[in-house]
Design an enzyme around this catalytic site. Structure first.
Site, PDB file in Angstrom:
ATOM      1  N   LYS A  13      23.806  69.659  34.788  1.00  0.00           N
ATOM      2  CA  LYS A  13      24.282  68.295  34.566  1.00  0.00           C
ATOM      3  C   LYS A  13      24.253  67.960  33.076  1.00  0.00           C
ATOM      4  O   LYS A  13      23.363  68.398  32.349  1.00  0.00           O
ATOM      5  CB  LYS A  13      23.390  67.326  35.347  1.00  0.00           C
ATOM      6  CG  LYS A  13      23.728  65.859  35.167  1.00  0.00           C
ATOM      7  CD  LYS A  13      22.719  64.992  35.897  1.00  0.00           C
ATOM      8  CE  LYS A  13      23.002  63.508  35.633  1.00  0.00           C
ATOM      9  NZ  LYS A  13      22.848  63.147  34.208  1.00  0.00           N
ATOM     10  N   LYS A  18      20.845  71.780  29.056  1.00  0.00           N
ATOM     11  CA  LYS A  18      21.511  73.059  29.330  1.00  0.00           C
ATOM     12  C   LYS A  18      21.829  73.821  28.046  1.00  0.00           C
ATOM     13  O   LYS A  18      21.526  75.014  27.936  1.00  0.00           O
ATOM     14  CB  LYS A  18      22.780  72.783  30.130  1.00  0.00           C
ATOM     15  CG  LYS A  18      23.728  73.936  30.312  1.00  0.00           C
ATOM     16  CD  LYS A  18      24.927  73.519  31.131  1.00  0.00           C
ATOM     17  CE  LYS A  18      25.587  72.261  30.593  1.00  0.00           C
ATOM     18  NZ  LYS A  18      26.145  72.416  29.226  1.00  0.00           N
ATOM     19  N   LYS A  44      32.867  68.841  24.533  1.00  0.00           N
ATOM     20  CA  LYS A  44      32.213  68.260  23.355  1.00  0.00           C
ATOM     21  C   LYS A  44      32.058  69.291  22.245  1.00  0.00           C
ATOM     22  O   LYS A  44      31.833  68.939  21.090  1.00  0.00           O
ATOM     23  CB  LYS A  44      30.828  67.706  23.722  1.00  0.00           C
ATOM     24  CG  LYS A  44      30.839  66.553  24.714  1.00  0.00           C
ATOM     25  CD  LYS A  44      29.495  65.838  24.757  1.00  0.00           C
ATOM     26  CE  LYS A  44      28.324  66.743  25.057  1.00  0.00           C
ATOM     27  NZ  LYS A  44      28.393  67.407  26.390  1.00  0.00           N
ATOM     28  N   ASP A 130      28.386  68.990  35.898  1.00  0.00           N
ATOM     29  CA  ASP A 130      28.483  67.763  36.691  1.00  0.00           C
ATOM     30  C   ASP A 130      29.552  67.912  37.771  1.00  0.00           C
ATOM     31  O   ASP A 130      29.435  67.358  38.847  1.00  0.00           O
ATOM     32  CB  ASP A 130      28.850  66.575  35.789  1.00  0.00           C
ATOM     33  CG  ASP A 130      27.700  66.187  34.881  1.00  0.00           C
ATOM     34  OD1 ASP A 130      26.837  65.425  35.324  1.00  0.00           O
ATOM     35  OD2 ASP A 130      27.661  66.664  33.737  1.00  0.00           O
TER      36      ASP A 130
END
Length: 292
Positions: A13, A18, A44, A130
């Site tokens: 998530k 992570k 990102k 996610d």
């Protein structure tokens, strides 16, 4: 005959740690003498920052938008201790599929046989977990990754995301998809946090690969734009990441998990909510509690 390259996908998530975990894993494997490439698959494009002093690198999709053809070497940047860093990138905000960067980047590297040319031991894909759909599912669906690991804390939304990932793995497991290596339990400090994660992995028939505590050392190192392995190699936290790297380097047994159904997950979470409330109000004492 070329050596076998181990390809691993790390899911989790957003905000679960992570990329922090993946970058420290890459750095630790490199210190163990392995040739490693970290493949950032989040739009990102910040997966590899702490391997490169906090700096961003041009992404595969950004480079393709500027040039009609791209040499894969143009988007590979060397990081700490020789770790090769790549960021797949994503589309402009609000335009297209966020997973397209993974599909495009993986295809480019396969066509140019870059992994073999660089004589890599490990390719580690850092993938947003996610949602497990479209491009984000490519490392699982196409069997690109041999082993999948998910980073999860004891928070419900992290476990919810992990359970969704398990559903994706199980769906493709019979058609050549990647299998689950296990859960990397992150931010595990409170005793009940470990109990929650342990119970979840028991319910889903998987395993915990490593328990990683929340540590101010990680924050201090990231504020310097570095991994813990680089900035605090003698710390207790670095020892945990090195332990994780050793376990993953020697990991061979991945399998299909047994995800919980929607109502099963809700019922399971409700039992833990009742337990934690009783613990908080003193109705039960930790030393007298048994596995719920």
């Amino acid at each position: 005959m070329s050596k076998k390259i181990t390809q691993i996908a790390i899911y989790g998530k957003g905000g679960i740690g992570k990329s922090t975990t993946t970058s420290n894993l890459s750095a630790a494997l490199s210190k163990m003498g392995y040739k490693v490439m970290q493949f950032g698959c989040d739009p990102k494009s910040d997966s590899t920052n702490t391997l490169r002093g906090g700096t961003y690198i041009p992404t595969v999709l950004d480079t393709l938008r500027e040039k009609s053809t791209v040499n894969a070497h143009d988007v590979i940047h060397e990081g700490f201790n020789g770790v090769y860093c790549v960021e797949a990138g994503g589309p402009a905000p609000g335009v297209g599929c966020a997973g397209r960067g993974i599909i495009t980047a993986v295809e480019l590297f396969k066509q140019q046989r870059i992994f073999e040319e660089l004589d890599l031991d490990f390719v580690i894909y850092d993938v947003l977990g996610d949602v497990v759909c479209g491009g984000f599912a490519v490392p699982i669906r196409e069997g690109i990754a041999e082993h999948v690991f998910t980073v999860s804390s004891a928070d419900f939304m992290a476990i919810y995301a992990a359970n969704n990932l398990f559903k994706g793995i199980k769906k493709y497991s019979n058609s050549g998809g990647a299998l689950l290596g296990g859960v990397i339990a992150n931010s595990i400090n409170a005793p009940y946090a470990r109990e929650i994660v342990d119970d979840f992995i028991t319910q889903t028939k998987t395993q915990v690969v490593e328990y990683i505590p929340r540590s101010v050392t990680v924050t201090q190192c990231e504020l310097q734009g570095k991994t813990t392995i680089e900035a605090a190699p003698g710390s207790e936290q670095a020892k945990v990441y090195l332990s994780l790297a050793n376990k993953i380097a020697n990991h061979t047994d991945s399998k299909s998990p047994e995800p919980l159904g929607v109502q099963e997950l809700r019922d399971w979470a409700s039992k833990w909510a009742d337990y934690l409330l009783a613990l908080e109000t003193g109705v039960i004492r930790p030393e007298l509690s048994s596995n719920i």
